[in-house]
Motif scaffolding. Structure first.
Motif, PDB file in Angstrom:
ATOM      1  N   HIS A  67       0.872  -1.181   0.000  1.00 12.87           N
ATOM      2  CA  HIS A  67       0.000   0.000   0.000  1.00 12.87           C
ATOM      3  C   HIS A  67       0.906   1.228   0.000  1.00 12.87           C
ATOM      4  CE1 HIS A  67      -3.916   1.857   0.437  1.00 12.87           C
ATOM      5  NE2 HIS A  67      -3.425   2.670   1.351  1.00 12.87           N
ATOM      6  N   GLY A  68       1.444   1.529  -1.186  1.00 13.41           N
ATOM      7  CA  GLY A  68       2.416   2.608  -1.282  1.00 13.41           C
ATOM      8  C   GLY A  68       2.370   3.303  -2.621  1.00 13.41           C
ATOM      9  N   ALA A  69       3.522   3.691  -3.116  1.00 13.34           N
ATOM     10  CA  ALA A  69       3.602   4.480  -4.346  1.00 13.34           C
ATOM     11  C   ALA A  69       3.336   3.666  -5.601  1.00 13.34           C
ATOM     12  CB  ALA A  69       4.984   5.130  -4.443  1.00 13.34           C
ATOM     13  N   GLU A  70       3.577   2.348  -5.548  1.00 12.23           N
ATOM     14  CA  GLU A  70       3.421   1.509  -6.738  1.00 12.23           C
ATOM     15  C   GLU A  70       2.096   0.762  -6.788  1.00 12.23           C
ATOM     16  OE1 GLU A  70       5.572   1.449  -9.275  1.00 12.23           O
ATOM     17  OE2 GLU A  70       6.750   2.975  -8.211  1.00 12.23           O
ATOM     18  N   SER A  71       1.565   0.434  -5.628  1.00 13.45           N
ATOM     19  CA  SER A  71       0.322  -0.335  -5.580  1.00 13.45           C
ATOM     20  C   SER A  71      -0.478   0.075  -4.352  1.00 13.45           C
ATOM     21  CB  SER A  71       0.608  -1.843  -5.557  1.00 13.45           C
ATOM     22  OG  SER A  71       1.374  -2.193  -4.416  1.00 13.45           O
ATOM     23  N   ARG A  72      -1.762  -0.335  -4.344  1.00 12.31           N
ATOM     24  CA  ARG A  72      -2.647  -0.027  -3.224  1.00 12.31           C
ATOM     25  C   ARG A  72      -3.377  -1.295  -2.800  1.00 12.31           C
ATOM     26  NH1 ARG A  72      -0.870   4.355  -1.173  1.00 12.31           N
ATOM     27  NH2 ARG A  72      -2.868   5.160  -0.413  1.00 12.31           N
ATOM     28  N   ASP A  97      -2.766  -1.493  -9.129  1.00 14.25           N
ATOM     29  CA  ASP A  97      -1.761  -0.484  -9.441  1.00 14.25           C
ATOM     30  C   ASP A  97      -2.146   0.845  -8.778  1.00 14.25           C
ATOM     31  OD1 ASP A  97      -0.578  -2.403 -11.034  1.00 14.25           O
ATOM     32  OD2 ASP A  97      -1.343  -1.573 -12.922  1.00 14.25           O
ATOM     33  N   ALA A  98      -1.152   1.618  -8.391  1.00 11.06           N
ATOM     34  CA  ALA A  98      -1.419   2.858  -7.674  1.00 11.06           C
ATOM     35  C   ALA A  98      -2.199   3.867  -8.510  1.00 11.06           C
ATOM     36  CB  ALA A  98      -0.109   3.473  -7.196  1.00 11.06           C
ATOM     37  N   ASP A  99      -2.100   3.766  -9.833  1.00  8.64           N
ATOM     38  CA  ASP A  99      -2.816   4.717 -10.690  1.00  8.64           C
ATOM     39  C   ASP A  99      -4.190   4.182 -11.105  1.00  8.64           C
ATOM     40  OD1 ASP A  99      -2.127   2.740 -12.492  1.00  8.64           O
ATOM     41  OD2 ASP A  99      -1.322   4.123 -14.008  1.00  8.64           O
TER      42      ASP A  99
END
Length: 203
Positions: A67-72, A97-99
Protein backbone atom coordinates in the motif's frame (compact mmCIF):
# COMPACT_ATOMS: atom_id res chain seq x y z
CA UNK A 1 -28.54 -15.64 -3.77
CA UNK A 2 -29.80 -14.53 -7.13
CA UNK A 3 -32.17 -11.61 -7.32
CA UNK A 4 -35.64 -12.47 -8.53
CA UNK A 5 -37.48 -10.41 -11.11
CA UNK A 6 -38.80 -7.19 -9.62
CA UNK A 7 -41.52 -4.83 -10.70
CA UNK A 8 -40.72 -1.51 -12.28
CA UNK A 9 -42.77 1.16 -14.02
CA UNK A 10 -43.99 0.10 -17.47
CA UNK A 11 -43.73 3.53 -19.03
CA UNK A 12 -40.65 4.24 -21.09
CA UNK A 13 -37.76 1.89 -21.77
CA UNK A 14 -37.39 -1.35 -19.78
CA UNK A 15 -34.99 -1.08 -16.87
CA UNK A 16 -31.46 -2.14 -17.74
CA UNK A 17 -29.73 -4.93 -15.85
CA UNK A 18 -27.20 -2.45 -14.49
CA UNK A 19 -29.97 -0.07 -13.44
CA UNK A 20 -31.77 -2.90 -11.68
CA UNK A 21 -28.59 -3.93 -9.84
CA UNK A 22 -27.99 -0.39 -8.65
CA UNK A 23 -31.59 -0.05 -7.50
CA UNK A 24 -31.37 -3.32 -5.55
CA UNK A 25 -28.15 -2.08 -3.93
CA UNK A 26 -29.87 1.14 -2.81
CA UNK A 27 -32.81 -0.83 -1.42
CA UNK A 28 -30.51 -3.21 0.50
CA UNK A 29 -27.83 -1.16 2.28
CA UNK A 30 -24.85 -3.23 3.34
CA UNK A 31 -25.48 -5.98 0.80
CA UNK A 32 -23.02 -6.55 -2.03
CA UNK A 33 -24.79 -6.53 -5.38
CA UNK A 34 -22.89 -7.77 -8.44
CA UNK A 35 -23.59 -8.95 -11.99
CA UNK A 36 -21.73 -12.18 -12.80
CA UNK A 37 -22.40 -13.87 -16.14
CA UNK A 38 -25.43 -11.67 -16.76
CA UNK A 39 -27.04 -12.66 -13.43
CA UNK A 40 -27.58 -10.27 -10.53
CA UNK A 41 -26.30 -11.71 -7.26
CA UNK A 42 -26.85 -10.29 -3.79
CA UNK A 43 -24.54 -11.20 -0.92
CA UNK A 44 -25.74 -10.47 2.62
CA UNK A 45 -23.94 -7.92 4.77
CA UNK A 46 -20.68 -9.42 6.11
CA UNK A 47 -20.68 -10.80 9.64
CA UNK A 48 -18.01 -9.93 12.19
CA UNK A 49 -15.70 -12.89 11.48
CA UNK A 50 -15.89 -12.13 7.74
CA UNK A 51 -14.67 -8.59 8.44
CA UNK A 52 -12.04 -9.95 10.85
CA UNK A 53 -10.70 -12.33 8.17
CA UNK A 54 -10.43 -9.48 5.65
CA UNK A 55 -8.50 -7.29 8.07
CA UNK A 56 -6.25 -10.22 9.03
CA UNK A 57 -5.55 -10.73 5.34
CA UNK A 58 -4.67 -7.08 4.85
CA UNK A 59 -1.91 -7.13 7.48
CA UNK A 60 0.74 -9.11 5.51
CA UNK A 61 0.04 -7.09 2.36
CA UNK A 62 0.49 -3.83 4.25
CA UNK A 63 3.60 -5.16 6.01
CA UNK A 64 5.09 -6.01 2.60
CA UNK A 65 4.72 -2.37 1.53
CA UNK A 66 2.03 -3.03 -1.08
CA UNK A 67 0.00 0.00 0.00
CA UNK A 68 2.42 2.61 -1.28
CA UNK A 69 3.60 4.48 -4.35
CA UNK A 70 3.42 1.51 -6.74
CA UNK A 71 0.32 -0.33 -5.58
CA UNK A 72 -2.65 -0.03 -3.22
CA UNK A 73 -4.45 -2.50 -0.95
CA UNK A 74 -8.19 -1.80 -1.15
CA UNK A 75 -11.43 -3.31 0.09
CA UNK A 76 -14.63 -3.30 -1.97
CA UNK A 77 -13.22 -1.79 -5.18
CA UNK A 78 -15.46 -2.36 -8.21
CA UNK A 79 -14.03 -4.52 -11.01
CA UNK A 80 -15.54 -4.21 -14.50
CA UNK A 81 -15.75 -7.66 -16.11
CA UNK A 82 -15.51 -8.49 -19.84
CA UNK A 83 -17.98 -11.42 -19.77
CA UNK A 84 -21.10 -9.36 -20.42
CA UNK A 85 -22.11 -5.79 -21.29
CA UNK A 86 -22.92 -4.97 -17.65
CA UNK A 87 -20.93 -7.53 -15.64
CA UNK A 88 -19.06 -6.32 -12.60
CA UNK A 89 -17.81 -7.67 -9.29
CA UNK A 90 -16.82 -6.15 -5.98
CA UNK A 91 -13.97 -8.27 -4.57
CA UNK A 92 -13.59 -8.28 -0.81
CA UNK A 93 -9.95 -7.21 -1.16
CA UNK A 94 -7.71 -6.28 -4.08
CA UNK A 95 -4.13 -5.32 -4.83
CA UNK A 96 -4.18 -2.77 -7.64
CA UNK A 97 -1.76 -0.48 -9.44
CA UNK A 98 -1.42 2.86 -7.67
CA UNK A 99 -2.82 4.72 -10.69
CA UNK A 100 -6.05 2.67 -10.66
CA UNK A 101 -8.15 5.84 -10.42
CA UNK A 102 -7.06 6.76 -13.95
CA UNK A 103 -8.71 3.58 -15.25
CA UNK A 104 -12.36 4.04 -14.28
CA UNK A 105 -14.64 2.23 -16.75
CA UNK A 106 -18.24 2.62 -15.57
CA UNK A 107 -20.47 2.37 -12.50
CA UNK A 108 -17.56 3.05 -10.08
CA UNK A 109 -15.75 0.00 -11.50
CA UNK A 110 -12.19 -0.15 -12.81
CA UNK A 111 -10.37 -1.83 -15.68
CA UNK A 112 -9.28 -5.37 -14.76
CA UNK A 113 -5.81 -4.58 -16.15
CA UNK A 114 -4.95 -2.65 -12.96
CA UNK A 115 -5.78 -5.57 -10.63
CA UNK A 116 -2.79 -7.65 -9.51
CA UNK A 117 -4.75 -9.84 -7.08
CA UNK A 118 -8.35 -10.23 -5.96
CA UNK A 119 -9.39 -11.95 -2.77
CA UNK A 120 -12.73 -13.21 -1.49
CA UNK A 121 -13.78 -14.39 1.96
CA UNK A 122 -16.77 -16.67 1.49
CA UNK A 123 -20.18 -16.00 2.99
CA UNK A 124 -23.47 -17.89 2.66
CA UNK A 125 -23.30 -17.82 -1.16
CA UNK A 126 -19.84 -19.42 -1.16
CA UNK A 127 -20.48 -21.28 -4.45
CA UNK A 128 -20.41 -17.93 -6.25
CA UNK A 129 -16.82 -17.33 -5.06
CA UNK A 130 -15.71 -20.93 -5.74
CA UNK A 131 -17.31 -21.35 -9.16
CA UNK A 132 -18.82 -18.36 -10.97
CA UNK A 133 -16.13 -15.90 -9.94
CA UNK A 134 -13.35 -18.32 -10.85
CA UNK A 135 -14.53 -18.15 -14.46
CA UNK A 136 -15.25 -14.41 -14.37
CA UNK A 137 -11.91 -13.43 -12.85
CA UNK A 138 -9.98 -15.75 -15.18
CA UNK A 139 -11.69 -14.27 -18.24
CA UNK A 140 -10.78 -10.82 -16.89
CA UNK A 141 -7.17 -12.08 -16.73
CA UNK A 142 -6.78 -11.36 -13.02
CA UNK A 143 -3.33 -12.91 -12.33
CA UNK A 144 -3.97 -14.12 -8.78
CA UNK A 145 -7.27 -15.06 -7.12
CA UNK A 146 -7.27 -16.02 -3.43
CA UNK A 147 -10.31 -17.49 -1.68
CA UNK A 148 -10.67 -17.95 2.06
CA UNK A 149 -13.24 -20.76 2.17
CA UNK A 150 -14.78 -20.43 5.61
CA UNK A 151 -17.25 -23.27 5.07
CA UNK A 152 -14.59 -25.90 4.40
CA UNK A 153 -11.69 -24.34 6.33
CA UNK A 154 -9.32 -24.03 3.37
CA UNK A 155 -7.45 -21.41 1.38
CA UNK A 156 -7.47 -21.51 -2.42
CA UNK A 157 -4.82 -19.81 -4.55
CA UNK A 158 -5.54 -19.65 -8.28
CA UNK A 159 -2.99 -18.42 -10.81
CA UNK A 160 -2.35 -18.56 -14.57
CA UNK A 161 -5.76 -17.46 -15.90
CA UNK A 162 -7.07 -19.15 -19.05
CA UNK A 163 -10.45 -19.23 -20.74
CA UNK A 164 -12.95 -20.80 -18.36
CA UNK A 165 -10.73 -20.89 -15.26
CA UNK A 166 -7.17 -21.02 -13.95
CA UNK A 167 -4.43 -23.46 -14.95
CA UNK A 168 -3.12 -23.58 -11.39
CA UNK A 169 -5.51 -24.12 -8.46
CA UNK A 170 -3.77 -24.93 -5.19
CA UNK A 171 -5.70 -25.71 -1.98
CA UNK A 172 -4.13 -25.23 1.46
CA UNK A 173 -5.25 -26.44 4.90
CA UNK A 174 -4.68 -25.04 8.39
CA UNK A 175 -1.09 -25.65 9.49
CA UNK A 176 0.27 -24.71 6.07
CA UNK A 177 1.68 -21.42 4.83
CA UNK A 178 1.24 -19.99 1.34
CA UNK A 179 3.75 -17.84 -0.51
CA UNK A 180 1.99 -15.77 -3.15
CA UNK A 181 3.51 -14.99 -6.56
CA UNK A 182 5.85 -12.00 -6.40
CA UNK A 183 4.03 -10.61 -9.45
CA UNK A 184 1.69 -8.91 -6.97
CA UNK A 185 4.57 -6.54 -6.20
CA UNK A 186 6.31 -8.03 -3.16
CA UNK A 187 6.85 -11.39 -1.45
CA UNK A 188 3.88 -12.22 0.80
CA UNK A 189 3.35 -15.35 2.91
CA UNK A 190 -0.06 -16.18 4.41
CA UNK A 191 -0.66 -18.33 7.49
CA UNK A 192 -3.70 -20.46 6.61
CA UNK A 193 -4.56 -21.34 10.22
CA UNK A 194 -4.57 -17.69 11.25
CA UNK A 195 -6.91 -16.75 8.39
CA UNK A 196 -9.32 -19.62 8.97
CA UNK A 197 -9.43 -18.91 12.71
CA UNK A 198 -10.16 -15.23 12.09
CA UNK A 199 -13.06 -16.06 9.78
CA UNK A 200 -14.60 -18.78 11.96
CA UNK A 201 -18.00 -17.81 13.42
CA UNK A 202 -17.91 -17.44 17.20
CA UNK A 203 -20.09 -19.87 19.14
Amino acid sequence: MSAAAVEHPCDGEPESLLGMANRIAKQNPGCRVEIIGGVITVAPPPDGPHADALTTLMVPFLAAGLHGAESRVLQGLGLWLPRGPADFAIPGLAIVDADFDEHLVENSCYDPAVFRLVLEVTSSNYNNDLRNKVVAYAEAKIPVYVITDRRHGRLHVLTEPVSGGYDSHQVYAPGQTVTLPESIGAPVTLDVDQLIQAGRPRA
